[in-house]
Design a protein around this motif. Structure first.
Motif: not given
Length: 128
Positions: A59, A61, A64
């Motif tokens: 993912y 950042d 996430k």
């Protein structure tokens, strides 16, 4: 010919959720990594999330803990559940798949390629 079609986009209020779907159709040998990308006007395309065939995911950042990518390999589909959406995440979301396909050259010899295929994209608008 391989084709990717996204669905599930639309208008959603900030803080709410949206689920996008992408289905692969056509003829291929294997579907490898699948993922979602987004590109806002005037900005570079950015990766949102990717998943390989065993489900392992990566993912960005920025997403996430809020976005979840999943695959249904039997139906050749990839999904992304986007939660706690923010207005700045209003943009077009595109599905991409790395697909191995078999071809025949002009001499009649078969060869295999792995290429990235893109869907047309789906517009998601996060606004109150």
């Amino acid at each position: 010919q391989v084709r990717l079609v996204e669905s599930g986009g639309g208008l959603v209020q900030p803080g709410r959720s949206l689920r996008l779907s992408c289905v692969v159709s056509g003829s291929w040998l294997t579907v490898n990594k699948m993922g979602w990308y987004r590109q806002a006007p005037g900005k570079e395309r950015e990766l949102v999330a990717t998943a390989i065939s065993d489900g392992n995911a990566d993912y960005a950042d920025s997403v996430k803990g809020r976005f979840t990518i999943s695959r249904d390999n039997a139906r050749n589909m990839v999904f992304v559940k986007m939660s706690s959406l923010k207005p700045q995440e209003t943009t077009v979301y595109c599905c991409k798949a790395e697909i191995r396909t078999k071809h025949t050259d002009s001499s009649g010899r078969a060869y295999i390629n792995t290429d990235g295929y893109w869907g047309q994209g789906t517009q998601d608008t996060v606004s109150s």
